[in-house]
Design a protein around this motif. Structure first.
Motif, PDB file in Angstrom:
ATOM      1  N   LEU A   1      46.065   2.695  35.768  1.00  0.00           N
ATOM      2  CA  LEU A   1      45.840   3.454  36.991  1.00  0.00           C
ATOM      3  C   LEU A   1      44.442   3.248  37.558  1.00  0.00           C
ATOM      4  O   LEU A   1      44.253   3.222  38.777  1.00  0.00           O
TER       5      LEU A   1
ATOM      6  N   LYS B   1      49.591  15.149  33.094  1.00  0.00           N
ATOM      7  CA  LYS B   1      50.334  13.894  33.280  1.00  0.00           C
ATOM      8  C   LYS B   1      49.388  12.762  33.648  1.00  0.00           C
ATOM      9  O   LYS B   1      49.524  11.632  33.144  1.00  0.00           O
ATOM     10  N   LEU B   2      48.422  13.020  34.530  1.00  0.00           N
ATOM     11  CA  LEU B   2      47.451  12.004  34.925  1.00  0.00           C
ATOM     12  C   LEU B   2      46.659  11.517  33.719  1.00  0.00           C
ATOM     13  O   LEU B   2      46.452  10.310  33.544  1.00  0.00           O
TER      14      LEU B   2
ATOM     15  N   TRP C   1      47.545  11.580  30.620  1.00  0.00           N
ATOM     16  CA  TRP C   1      48.418  10.800  29.750  1.00  0.00           C
ATOM     17  C   TRP C   1      48.637   9.401  30.318  1.00  0.00           C
ATOM     18  O   TRP C   1      48.537   8.406  29.611  1.00  0.00           O
ATOM     19  N   LYS C   2      48.907   9.326  31.623  1.00  0.00           N
ATOM     20  CA  LYS C   2      49.226   8.045  32.244  1.00  0.00           C
ATOM     21  C   LYS C   2      48.054   7.075  32.220  1.00  0.00           C
ATOM     22  O   LYS C   2      48.251   5.869  32.042  1.00  0.00           O
ATOM     23  N   ILE C   3      46.827   7.587  32.379  1.00  0.00           N
ATOM     24  CA  ILE C   3      45.697   6.667  32.459  1.00  0.00           C
ATOM     25  C   ILE C   3      45.414   5.995  31.122  1.00  0.00           C
ATOM     26  O   ILE C   3      44.753   4.956  31.059  1.00  0.00           O
ATOM     27  N   THR C   4      45.915   6.581  30.028  1.00  0.00           N
ATOM     28  CA  THR C   4      45.739   5.950  28.713  1.00  0.00           C
ATOM     29  C   THR C   4      46.821   4.915  28.419  1.00  0.00           C
ATOM     30  O   THR C   4      46.680   4.126  27.478  1.00  0.00           O
ATOM     31  N   TYR C   5      47.901   4.917  29.223  1.00  0.00           N
ATOM     32  CA  TYR C   5      49.009   3.994  28.975  1.00  0.00           C
ATOM     33  C   TYR C   5      49.270   3.020  30.127  1.00  0.00           C
ATOM     34  O   TYR C   5      49.930   2.009  29.938  1.00  0.00           O
ATOM     35  N   GLU C   6      48.774   3.346  31.306  1.00  0.00           N
ATOM     36  CA  GLU C   6      48.988   2.497  32.470  1.00  0.00           C
ATOM     37  C   GLU C   6      47.644   2.180  33.136  1.00  0.00           C
ATOM     38  O   GLU C   6      46.700   2.966  33.025  1.00  0.00           O
TER      39      GLU C   6
ATOM     40  N   GLU D   1      54.642   9.445  42.883  1.00  0.00           N
ATOM     41  CA  GLU D   1      55.767   9.436  41.970  1.00  0.00           C
ATOM     42  C   GLU D   1      56.133  10.869  41.626  1.00  0.00           C
ATOM     43  O   GLU D   1      55.292  11.770  41.637  1.00  0.00           O
TER      44      GLU D   1
END
Length: 225
Positions: free
Chosen positions: A150, A140-141, A143-148, A74
């Protein structure tokens, strides 16, 4: 075909591919075989062709330089520092990926002299502004792992809670209390126990699975007015 009197910057793409091997977080790098920065490690990437999108260019360069293909990437962001490339005015569009290392055979090709995984804590000197790109990508990684979800792309269909905790600890650089982590994960509602167990050091442990349908339901409800 239109022409303009204004100078045109060149465009490249770079891929920040993080890998997880079950215990640690790594980054896929290539050693440049050409100038500038010949012999220096860098992110896989290169100039975008006139007949392709940025994403197509990123996939092509990644496959040509490392042999890695068929992964989910992405767009991260554009990096446009005026002096980021000594050749000419070049802006780059960076892409982010998080994969299971064992699924991909890394083979150097094209203008890459070598390609290999490096532990994120032991990165070599890097070309261009790639150190900054990696810093932004890692933020970014995290941040994303706490919301998605992954982490579940890197696990088998069934997994232990310890395996989940390991991924979160490695990416976030933190250590979690086992019981509290277990409680928080199961409270999410989409990490559900199966009727299967695995023996670890002689003790039985429950295997879990990621329920994508329940996760989607939560997302839809969260976004509902």
């Amino acid at each position: 075909m239109y022409t303009y009197k204004y100078p045109h910057p060149a465009v490249t793409t770079d891929c920040v591919v993080f890998g997880f091997d079950g215990n640690s977080l790594s980054l896929l790098l290539i050693k440049r075989g050409i100038e500038p920065y010949k012999g220096t490690w860098a992110l896989p990437g290169g100039f975008m062709n006139m007949d392709e999108t940025a994403e197509q260019g990123a996939f092509r360069e990644l496959q040509e330089e490392t042999g890695v293909k068929d992964i989910y990437i992405e767009q991260l962001q554009a990096f446009t520092g005026v002096d980021r490339d000594p050749r000419e005015r070049v802006l780059t569009i960076a892409f982010l990926a998080f994969v299971r290392q064992e699924k991909y055979e890394v083979i150097a090709g094209d203008d890459a002299a070598q390609a290999q995984w490096f532990p994120i804590s032991e990165l070599p000197e890097l070309a261009f502004d790639h150190k900054e790109i990696i810093r932004v990508a890692l933020e970014k990684l995290r941040w994303k792992i706490t919301y998605e979800p992954l982490a579940f792309r890197l696990l088998n269909k069934t997994f232990t809670m310890t395996q989940v905790q390991t991924i979160y600890e490695v990416v976030l650089g933190q250590t979690f209390d086992r019981r509290n982590f277990h409680k928080k994960m199961t409270a999410l509602g989409y990490i559900v126990p199966t009727d299967q167990q695995i023996r670890n050091n002689g003790r039985p442990g429950t295997l879990y699975t990621f329920d994508e349908e329940k996760y989607r339901e939560q997302i839809e409800n969260r976004n509902a007015f």
